[in-house]
Scaffold this motif. Structure first.
Motif, PDB file in Angstrom:
ATOM      1  N   MET A  69       0.847  -1.183   0.000  1.00 56.00           N
ATOM      2  CA  MET A  69       0.000   0.000   0.000  1.00 56.00           C
ATOM      3  C   MET A  69       0.891   1.243   0.000  1.00 56.00           C
ATOM      4  SD  MET A  69      -2.793   1.188   2.922  1.00 56.00           S
ATOM      5  CE  MET A  69      -1.669   1.041   4.319  1.00 56.00           C
ATOM      6  N   ALA A  70       0.536   2.214  -0.837  1.00 54.09           N
ATOM      7  CA  ALA A  70       1.198   3.516  -0.825  1.00 54.09           C
ATOM      8  C   ALA A  70       0.231   4.524  -0.226  1.00 54.09           C
ATOM      9  CB  ALA A  70       1.571   3.942  -2.240  1.00 54.09           C
ATOM     10  N   ILE A  71       0.755   5.387   0.626  1.00 51.20           N
ATOM     11  CA  ILE A  71      -0.054   6.474   1.177  1.00 51.20           C
ATOM     12  C   ILE A  71       0.608   7.788   0.794  1.00 51.20           C
ATOM     13  CG2 ILE A  71      -0.735   7.657   3.298  1.00 51.20           C
ATOM     14  CD1 ILE A  71      -1.562   5.053   4.437  1.00 51.20           C
ATOM     15  N   LEU A  72      -0.209   8.658   0.215  1.00 46.35           N
ATOM     16  CA  LEU A  72       0.234  10.010  -0.104  1.00 46.35           C
ATOM     17  C   LEU A  72      -0.451  10.960   0.864  1.00 46.35           C
ATOM     18  CD1 LEU A  72       0.916   8.407  -2.726  1.00 46.35           C
ATOM     19  CD2 LEU A  72       0.533  10.531  -3.946  1.00 46.35           C
ATOM     20  N   LYS A  73       0.345  11.787   1.533  1.00 43.83           N
ATOM     21  CA  LYS A  73      -0.163  12.735   2.531  1.00 43.83           C
ATOM     22  C   LYS A  73       0.166  14.141   2.072  1.00 43.83           C
ATOM     23  CE  LYS A  73      -1.042  14.588   6.703  1.00 43.83           C
ATOM     24  NZ  LYS A  73      -1.623  15.872   6.390  1.00 43.83           N
ATOM     25  N   GLY A  74      -0.817  15.015   2.167  1.00 45.87           N
ATOM     26  CA  GLY A  74      -0.631  16.425   1.845  1.00 45.87           C
ATOM     27  C   GLY A  74      -1.790  17.206   2.427  1.00 45.87           C
ATOM     28  N   GLY A  75      -1.573  18.443   2.804  1.00 45.64           N
ATOM     29  CA  GLY A  75      -2.643  19.220   3.416  1.00 45.64           C
ATOM     30  C   GLY A  75      -3.150  18.510   4.660  1.00 45.64           C
ATOM     31  N   PRO A  76      -4.445  18.608   4.959  1.00 44.12           N
ATOM     32  CA  PRO A  76      -4.970  17.986   6.169  1.00 44.12           C
ATOM     33  C   PRO A  76      -5.443  16.542   5.955  1.00 44.12           C
ATOM     34  CG  PRO A  76      -6.654  19.346   5.195  1.00 44.12           C
ATOM     35  CD  PRO A  76      -5.423  19.509   4.344  1.00 44.12           C
ATOM     36  N   THR A  77      -5.138  15.934   4.787  1.00 44.17           N
ATOM     37  CA  THR A  77      -5.659  14.598   4.497  1.00 44.17           C
ATOM     38  C   THR A  77      -4.597  13.698   3.872  1.00 44.17           C
ATOM     39  OG1 THR A  77      -6.430  15.150   2.266  1.00 44.17           O
ATOM     40  CG2 THR A  77      -7.968  15.564   4.076  1.00 44.17           C
ATOM     41  N   PHE A  78      -4.943  12.418   3.775  1.00 47.08           N
ATOM     42  CA  PHE A  78      -4.119  11.433   3.067  1.00 47.08           C
ATOM     43  C   PHE A  78      -5.038  10.446   2.363  1.00 47.08           C
ATOM     44  CE2 PHE A  78      -4.888   9.417   7.170  1.00 47.08           C
ATOM     45  CZ  PHE A  78      -5.060   8.074   6.869  1.00 47.08           C
ATOM     46  N   SER A  79      -4.498   9.799   1.330  1.00 51.30           N
ATOM     47  CA  SER A  79      -5.214   8.742   0.621  1.00 51.30           C
ATOM     48  C   SER A  79      -4.319   7.523   0.517  1.00 51.30           C
ATOM     49  CB  SER A  79      -5.634   9.199  -0.778  1.00 51.30           C
ATOM     50  OG  SER A  79      -6.687  10.131  -0.693  1.00 51.30           O
ATOM     51  N   ALA A  80      -4.946   6.340   0.489  1.00 48.07           N
ATOM     52  CA  ALA A  80      -4.232   5.068   0.427  1.00 48.07           C
ATOM     53  C   ALA A  80      -4.505   4.388  -0.907  1.00 48.07           C
ATOM     54  CB  ALA A  80      -4.681   4.166   1.580  1.00 48.07           C
ATOM     55  N   TYR A  81      -3.476   3.738  -1.449  1.00 45.09           N
ATOM     56  CA  TYR A  81      -3.570   3.067  -2.736  1.00 45.09           C
ATOM     57  C   TYR A  81      -3.011   1.656  -2.605  1.00 45.09           C
ATOM     58  CZ  TYR A  81      -4.090   7.899  -4.211  1.00 45.09           C
ATOM     59  OH  TYR A  81      -4.518   9.192  -4.330  1.00 45.09           O
ATOM     60  N   LEU A  82      -3.791   0.656  -2.970  1.00 49.43           N
ATOM     61  CA  LEU A  82      -3.319  -0.731  -2.991  1.00 49.43           C
ATOM     62  C   LEU A  82      -2.634  -0.941  -4.331  1.00 49.43           C
ATOM     63  CD1 LEU A  82      -3.305  -3.409  -1.414  1.00 49.43           C
ATOM     64  CD2 LEU A  82      -5.409  -4.012  -2.635  1.00 49.43           C
ATOM     65  N   LEU A  83      -1.406  -1.448  -4.302  1.00 52.31           N
ATOM     66  CA  LEU A  83      -0.586  -1.540  -5.511  1.00 52.31           C
ATOM     67  C   LEU A  83      -0.487  -2.967  -6.034  1.00 52.31           C
ATOM     68  CD1 LEU A  83       2.384   0.690  -4.278  1.00 52.31           C
ATOM     69  CD2 LEU A  83       0.332   1.407  -5.511  1.00 52.31           C
ATOM     70  N   ASP A  84      -0.373  -3.090  -7.363  1.00 53.10           N
ATOM     71  CA  ASP A  84      -0.110  -4.403  -7.947  1.00 53.10           C
ATOM     72  C   ASP A  84       1.244  -4.446  -8.645  1.00 53.10           C
ATOM     73  OD1 ASP A  84      -0.632  -2.965 -10.242  1.00 53.10           O
ATOM     74  OD2 ASP A  84      -2.112  -4.358 -11.034  1.00 53.10           O
ATOM     75  N   SER A  85       1.933  -3.326  -8.716  1.00 51.45           N
ATOM     76  CA  SER A  85       3.296  -3.254  -9.225  1.00 51.45           C
ATOM     77  C   SER A  85       3.876  -1.914  -8.780  1.00 51.45           C
ATOM     78  CB  SER A  85       3.325  -3.405 -10.748  1.00 51.45           C
ATOM     79  OG  SER A  85       2.575  -2.389 -11.364  1.00 51.45           O
ATOM     80  N   ALA A  86       5.115  -1.677  -9.136  1.00 53.19           N
ATOM     81  CA  ALA A  86       5.788  -0.485  -8.637  1.00 53.19           C
ATOM     82  C   ALA A  86       6.081   0.501  -9.746  1.00 53.19           C
ATOM     83  CB  ALA A  86       7.096  -0.875  -7.955  1.00 53.19           C
ATOM     84  N   GLY A  87       6.010   1.752  -9.404  1.00 53.98           N
ATOM     85  CA  GLY A  87       6.511   2.805 -10.251  1.00 53.98           C
ATOM     86  C   GLY A  87       5.493   3.463 -11.150  1.00 53.98           C
ATOM     87  N   LEU A  88       5.904   4.459 -11.790  1.00 49.95           N
ATOM     88  CA  LEU A  88       5.204   5.304 -12.742  1.00 49.95           C
ATOM     89  C   LEU A  88       4.952   6.668 -12.135  1.00 49.95           C
ATOM     90  CD1 LEU A  88       2.791   2.929 -14.664  1.00 49.95           C
ATOM     91  CD2 LEU A  88       5.007   3.760 -15.371  1.00 49.95           C
ATOM     92  N   ASN A  89       3.713   7.121 -12.168  1.00 44.65           N
ATOM     93  CA  ASN A  89       3.426   8.506 -11.794  1.00 44.65           C
ATOM     94  C   ASN A  89       2.658   8.593 -10.476  1.00 44.65           C
ATOM     95  OD1 ASN A  89       4.461   9.534 -14.308  1.00 44.65           O
ATOM     96  ND2 ASN A  89       2.630   8.704 -15.249  1.00 44.65           N
ATOM     97  N   TRP A  90       2.819   9.703  -9.800  1.00 42.38           N
ATOM     98  CA  TRP A  90       1.987  10.005  -8.636  1.00 42.38           C
ATOM     99  C   TRP A  90       1.462  11.425  -8.805  1.00 42.38           C
ATOM    100  CZ3 TRP A  90       3.196  14.247  -5.708  1.00 42.38           C
ATOM    101  CH2 TRP A  90       4.518  14.712  -5.735  1.00 42.38           C
ATOM    102  N   ASN A  91       0.313  11.682  -8.164  1.00 42.95           N
ATOM    103  CA  ASN A  91      -0.186  13.049  -8.072  1.00 42.95           C
ATOM    104  C   ASN A  91      -1.013  13.157  -6.796  1.00 42.95           C
ATOM    105  OD1 ASN A  91      -3.122  12.724  -8.575  1.00 42.95           O
ATOM    106  ND2 ASN A  91      -2.425  12.035 -10.593  1.00 42.95           N
ATOM    107  N   THR A  92      -1.280  14.366  -6.395  1.00 42.05           N
ATOM    108  CA  THR A  92      -2.003  14.598  -5.145  1.00 42.05           C
ATOM    109  C   THR A  92      -3.471  14.935  -5.380  1.00 42.05           C
ATOM    110  OG1 THR A  92      -1.290  16.906  -5.102  1.00 42.05           O
ATOM    111  CG2 THR A  92       0.076  15.323  -3.888  1.00 42.05           C
ATOM    112  N   ASP A  93      -4.009  14.535  -6.529  1.00 43.21           N
ATOM    113  CA  ASP A  93      -5.426  14.788  -6.816  1.00 43.21           C
ATOM    114  C   ASP A  93      -6.353  14.065  -5.840  1.00 43.21           C
ATOM    115  OD1 ASP A  93      -4.605  16.346  -8.909  1.00 43.21           O
ATOM    116  OD2 ASP A  93      -5.088  14.865 -10.460  1.00 43.21           O
ATOM    117  N   GLY A  94      -5.899  12.953  -5.241  1.00 41.12           N
ATOM    118  CA  GLY A  94      -6.739  12.180  -4.333  1.00 41.12           C
ATOM    119  C   GLY A  94      -6.690  12.648  -2.892  1.00 41.12           C
ATOM    120  N   ILE A  95      -5.912  13.680  -2.597  1.00 36.83           N
ATOM    121  CA  ILE A  95      -5.872  14.246  -1.251  1.00 36.83           C
ATOM    122  C   ILE A  95      -6.311  15.708  -1.326  1.00 36.83           C
ATOM    123  CG2 ILE A  95      -4.265  12.614  -0.234  1.00 36.83           C
ATOM    124  CD1 ILE A  95      -1.963  14.353  -0.913  1.00 36.83           C
TER     125      ILE A  95
END
Length: 150
Positions: A69-95
């Motif tokens: 699981m990857a967790i991206l934290k920014g501002g007052p919130t965070f979102s969790a993502y269950l992964l099936d492989s590694a790498g590529l792009n990230w963005n903070t649209d989900g937080i």
């Protein structure tokens, strides 16, 4: 997250002081790697800077043996993502930012793992016995049908 198979959140607060049990129906998440800010490297996790989006990679983990699981934290919130492989792009649209609009700057990117529970494999004799029972049942049924028709 280009390689996520599920997402949960946004959740209020910081992932580091919350119980993450139950996310994606997994009860025993363990922190594996963490990069503070929007760039850096930790334990095989490399995050490239960009403020609100860029690339990332993860090496040294067997995706067949672990739920990841990857967790991206920014501002007052965070979102969790269950992964099936590694790498590529990230963005903070989900937080969410303090004004609850998407896309704050990344505070930290954290990877959690949990050992997958091995699925039980039926013993060969169990499979053979089940097949034999089904075959004999079908044979018996067809003989009964022939008796009734004959």
């Amino acid at each position: 997250m280009d390689v996520s198979i599920a997402c949960e959140g946004a959740f209020a607060g910081n992932n580091e002081n919350q119980d993450l049990s139950g996310l994606f129906n997994v009860s025993n998440w363990t922190q594996y790697a963490k990069v503070d800010g929007d760039s850096g490297t930790s334990n095989g996790l490399t995050v490239n800077g960009g403020g609100t989006s860029s690339t990332w990679s993860l090496t040294g983990i067997d995706f067949n043996s672990f739920d990841i699981m990857a967790i991206l934290k920014g501002g007052p919130t965070f979102s969790a993502y269950l992964l099936d492989s590694a790498g590529l792009n990230w963005n903070t649209d989900g937080i969410l930012k303090g004004n609850y609009k998407p896309g704050p700057g990344l505070s930290h990117f954290t990877i959690y793992t949990s050992a997958k529970t091995p699925q039980p494999v039926p013993e060969p004799l169990t499979i053979l016995g089940t097949g034999l029972a089904l075959g004999l049942g079908g044979l018996f049924k067809s003989k009964q049908k022939q008796k009734l028709e004959g």
